[in-house]
Design a protein around this motif. Sequence first.
Motif, PDB file in Angstrom:
ATOM      1  N   GLU A  30      30.813  33.805  43.734  1.00 19.30           N
ATOM      2  CA  GLU A  30      29.560  33.816  44.489  1.00 19.30           C
ATOM      3  C   GLU A  30      28.827  32.482  44.339  1.00 19.30           C
ATOM      4  OE1 GLU A  30      25.565  36.622  44.975  1.00 19.30           O
ATOM      5  OE2 GLU A  30      27.308  37.361  43.868  1.00 19.30           O
ATOM      6  N   MET A  31      28.883  31.916  43.130  1.00 12.71           N
ATOM      7  CA  MET A  31      28.267  30.608  42.897  1.00 12.71           C
ATOM      8  C   MET A  31      28.941  29.527  43.747  1.00 12.71           C
ATOM      9  SD  MET A  31      25.759  30.292  40.535  1.00 12.71           S
ATOM     10  CE  MET A  31      25.063  31.162  39.109  1.00 12.71           C
ATOM     11  N   LEU A  32      30.258  29.613  43.884  1.00 16.22           N
ATOM     12  CA  LEU A  32      30.971  28.637  44.703  1.00 16.22           C
ATOM     13  C   LEU A  32      30.576  28.753  46.169  1.00 16.22           C
ATOM     14  CD1 LEU A  32      34.610  28.573  43.254  1.00 16.22           C
ATOM     15  CD2 LEU A  32      32.802  26.875  42.967  1.00 16.22           C
ATOM     16  N   ARG A  33      30.377  29.974  46.643  1.00 14.26           N
ATOM     17  CA  ARG A  33      29.955  30.154  48.035  1.00 14.26           C
ATOM     18  C   ARG A  33      28.549  29.589  48.247  1.00 14.26           C
ATOM     19  NH1 ARG A  33      32.999  34.947  47.268  1.00 14.26           N
ATOM     20  NH2 ARG A  33      31.168  36.151  46.619  1.00 14.26           N
TER      21      ARG A  33
ATOM     22  N   THR B 145      29.965  30.386  30.774  1.00 14.64           N
ATOM     23  CA  THR B 145      28.597  30.478  31.287  1.00 14.64           C
ATOM     24  C   THR B 145      28.407  31.740  32.114  1.00 14.64           C
ATOM     25  OG1 THR B 145      28.314  28.077  31.342  1.00 14.64           O
ATOM     26  CG2 THR B 145      26.873  29.367  32.769  1.00 14.64           C
ATOM     27  N   PHE B 146      29.390  32.025  32.940  1.00 14.76           N
ATOM     28  CA  PHE B 146      29.296  33.196  33.811  1.00 14.76           C
ATOM     29  C   PHE B 146      29.412  34.494  33.008  1.00 14.76           C
ATOM     30  CE2 PHE B 146      31.005  29.657  36.286  1.00 14.76           C
ATOM     31  CZ  PHE B 146      30.087  29.598  37.320  1.00 14.76           C
ATOM     32  N   GLU B 147      30.199  34.472  31.938  1.00 13.82           N
ATOM     33  CA  GLU B 147      30.330  35.663  31.092  1.00 13.82           C
ATOM     34  C   GLU B 147      29.016  35.972  30.382  1.00 13.82           C
ATOM     35  OE1 GLU B 147      33.595  35.700  28.427  1.00 13.82           O
ATOM     36  OE2 GLU B 147      35.111  35.527  29.996  1.00 13.82           O
TER      37      GLU B 147
ATOM     38  N   ASN C 158      34.338  39.891  31.768  1.00 18.57           N
ATOM     39  CA  ASN C 158      35.264  38.955  32.394  1.00 18.57           C
ATOM     40  C   ASN C 158      35.323  39.165  33.903  1.00 18.57           C
ATOM     41  OD1 ASN C 158      36.820  36.763  31.812  1.00 18.57           O
ATOM     42  ND2 ASN C 158      38.691  37.893  31.396  1.00 18.57           N
ATOM     43  N   ARG C 159      35.419  40.415  34.300  1.00 20.14           N
ATOM     44  CA  ARG C 159      35.494  40.738  35.727  1.00 20.14           C
ATOM     45  C   ARG C 159      34.204  40.319  36.441  1.00 20.14           C
ATOM     46  NH1 ARG C 159      38.730  44.144  38.737  1.00 20.14           N
ATOM     47  NH2 ARG C 159      39.797  44.811  36.824  1.00 20.14           N
ATOM     48  N   GLY C 160      33.084  40.630  35.828  1.00 25.90           N
ATOM     49  CA  GLY C 160      31.801  40.240  36.416  1.00 25.90           C
ATOM     50  C   GLY C 160      31.631  38.737  36.468  1.00 25.90           C
ATOM     51  N   ALA C 161      32.148  38.046  35.439  1.00 21.20           N
ATOM     52  CA  ALA C 161      32.050  36.587  35.401  1.00 21.20           C
ATOM     53  C   ALA C 161      32.818  35.953  36.556  1.00 21.20           C
ATOM     54  CB  ALA C 161      32.587  36.067  34.071  1.00 21.20           C
TER      55      ALA C 161
ATOM     56  N   MET D 173      35.162  42.324  42.592  1.00 26.15           N
ATOM     57  CA  MET D 173      36.505  42.050  42.097  1.00 26.15           C
ATOM     58  C   MET D 173      37.325  43.324  41.899  1.00 26.15           C
ATOM     59  SD  MET D 173      37.063  38.782  41.826  1.00 26.15           S
ATOM     60  CE  MET D 173      36.070  38.303  43.222  1.00 26.15           C
ATOM     61  N   ASP D 174      36.905  44.415  42.554  1.00 28.18           N
ATOM     62  CA  ASP D 174      37.608  45.685  42.394  1.00 28.18           C
ATOM     63  C   ASP D 174      39.033  45.632  42.933  1.00 28.18           C
ATOM     64  OD1 ASP D 174      35.379  46.728  41.235  1.00 28.18           O
ATOM     65  OD2 ASP D 174      34.627  47.698  43.057  1.00 28.18           O
ATOM     66  N   HIS D 175      39.318  44.661  43.798  1.00 28.74           N
ATOM     67  CA  HIS D 175      40.657  44.580  44.381  1.00 28.74           C
ATOM     68  C   HIS D 175      41.666  43.950  43.427  1.00 28.74           C
ATOM     69  CE1 HIS D 175      38.813  40.690  45.083  1.00 28.74           C
ATOM     70  NE2 HIS D 175      39.981  40.176  45.396  1.00 28.74           N
ATOM     71  N   LEU D 176      41.196  43.476  42.261  1.00 24.48           N
ATOM     72  CA  LEU D 176      42.094  42.886  41.270  1.00 24.48           C
ATOM     73  C   LEU D 176      42.298  43.851  40.102  1.00 24.48           C
ATOM     74  CD1 LEU D 176      40.740  39.212  41.061  1.00 24.48           C
ATOM     75  CD2 LEU D 176      42.709  40.042  42.343  1.00 24.48           C
ATOM     76  N   SER D 177      43.542  43.979  39.673  1.00 27.09           N
ATOM     77  CA  SER D 177      43.844  44.819  38.512  1.00 27.09           C
ATOM     78  C   SER D 177      43.411  44.104  37.240  1.00 27.09           C
ATOM     79  CB  SER D 177      45.345  45.104  38.452  1.00 27.09           C
ATOM     80  OG  SER D 177      46.056  43.904  38.169  1.00 27.09           O
ATOM     81  N   ASP D 178      43.426  44.822  36.120  1.00 29.98           N
ATOM     82  CA  ASP D 178      43.069  44.205  34.845  1.00 29.98           C
ATOM     83  C   ASP D 178      44.013  43.053  34.512  1.00 29.98           C
ATOM     84  OD1 ASP D 178      41.003  45.987  34.567  1.00 29.98           O
ATOM     85  OD2 ASP D 178      42.080  47.331  33.195  1.00 29.98           O
ATOM     86  N   GLU D 179      45.294  43.243  34.824  1.00 29.72           N
ATOM     87  CA  GLU D 179      46.267  42.179  34.563  1.00 29.72           C
ATOM     88  C   GLU D 179      45.981  40.951  35.428  1.00 29.72           C
ATOM     89  OE1 GLU D 179      46.983  45.319  35.196  1.00 29.72           O
ATOM     90  OE2 GLU D 179      47.795  46.000  33.263  1.00 29.72           O
ATOM     91  N   GLU D 180      45.604  41.192  36.676  1.00 34.36           N
ATOM     92  CA  GLU D 180      45.291  40.077  37.575  1.00 34.36           C
ATOM     93  C   GLU D 180      44.003  39.376  37.154  1.00 34.36           C
ATOM     94  OE1 GLU D 180      47.359  41.718  41.700  1.00 34.36           O
ATOM     95  OE2 GLU D 180      45.376  42.443  41.095  1.00 34.36           O
ATOM     96  N   ILE D 181      43.037  40.142  36.679  1.00 32.19           N
ATOM     97  CA  ILE D 181      41.801  39.547  36.173  1.00 32.19           C
ATOM     98  C   ILE D 181      42.110  38.621  35.000  1.00 32.19           C
ATOM     99  CG2 ILE D 181      39.708  40.064  34.850  1.00 32.19           C
ATOM    100  CD1 ILE D 181      39.229  40.408  37.755  1.00 32.19           C
ATOM    101  N   ALA D 182      42.991  39.073  34.120  1.00 26.36           N
ATOM    102  CA  ALA D 182      43.376  38.255  32.965  1.00 26.36           C
ATOM    103  C   ALA D 182      44.067  36.973  33.416  1.00 26.36           C
ATOM    104  CB  ALA D 182      44.287  39.059  32.039  1.00 26.36           C
ATOM    105  N   ALA D 183      44.920  37.092  34.439  1.00 20.05           N
ATOM    106  CA  ALA D 183      45.629  35.915  34.944  1.00 20.05           C
ATOM    107  C   ALA D 183      44.659  34.937  35.607  1.00 20.05           C
ATOM    108  CB  ALA D 183      46.709  36.347  35.936  1.00 20.05           C
ATOM    109  N   VAL D 184      43.709  35.466  36.370  1.00 23.23           N
ATOM    110  CA  VAL D 184      42.712  34.617  37.026  1.00 23.23           C
ATOM    111  C   VAL D 184      41.846  33.914  35.985  1.00 23.23           C
ATOM    112  CG1 VAL D 184      40.627  34.644  38.455  1.00 23.23           C
ATOM    113  CG2 VAL D 184      42.659  35.907  39.183  1.00 23.23           C
ATOM    114  N   ALA D 185      41.508  34.623  34.916  1.00 21.66           N
ATOM    115  CA  ALA D 185      40.688  34.036  33.852  1.00 21.66           C
ATOM    116  C   ALA D 185      41.382  32.826  33.236  1.00 21.66           C
ATOM    117  CB  ALA D 185      40.393  35.078  32.781  1.00 21.66           C
TER     118      ALA D 185
END
Length: 274
Positions: A40-43, A23-25, A31-34, A1-13
């Motif tokens: 990956e779980m979806l794939r 569960t993933f957290e 949050n980023r790792g989750a 998830m390195d291609h997402l900024s902290d702000e984008e990670i927050a929005a995705v969350a």
Amino acid sequence: MDHLSDEEIAAVAVLLSSERLSTFERLAGSNRGAIALHQEMLRLGASLMTVTAVVEIALRNAVCDRLTEHFGTADWLRRPPSHFRWDDELKGKIGLAESSARKAAYAKLTQEQKRQLDPVAFRKHGGTPPAGLSHEKVSKARQAAITVPMGQVVAQLTMYFWKRLFSADYEHALWKPALKRVFPDKSLTRAAVATQLEAIYQSRNRIAHHEPVYGRRLVQTEAAIDFVARHLGNRGHDGATPLEKLLELELNELKVRADAMRQRLAALQAGEPD
């Protein structure tokens, strides 16, 4: 998830919801790792769904062929011989499947074709919908006038229906006289088959609702899929069933993704950086 900024990670969350990511957290520790683990779980789920879809299709068609032969009628589902009766639950499932098939067929008709159903749908009213009858009731009456082939009803029945045919309720009526030939290995019991189908059914439903399948459940599902692939139908000269050979590429892909997930989770549990 390195291609997402902290702000984008927050929005995705927010888009995925904190409840879903919890569960993933717990597994990933951040949050980023989750979010990365979620994807990956979806794939992995997509690979599982591909395989379980083929297994379900193969199972229902093998069952249909065997029961058509056993009952001596193509429409054994809706009109079984007098000596056989569905239990109330499965009889209801068949009725709902037929209604869904009629609804699907009705949706494909033009307005003129729908009106052509009126002489049958409203026979008691001179072939015309009564004045003031709601659109919904007119549609339902017209749908009831449609005759759908058995194949369309079969397509509407879920994995639940097909796995229930291997339950203890039908051991004497279906398994012993007919369905054990779907799994021709004489060493297999109905209970063993039912257990494996249940494992596939449970995971298939989780995947359909976008829920993760990992850990012991994943191992059980892989084993169940392998069981069905190896035992449904007769084996060829090379020792493999047609289903097993059909799924060879998909099973290899599933194994790669499943092994990668196990390694990922093991690393997270060992405290290795994500």
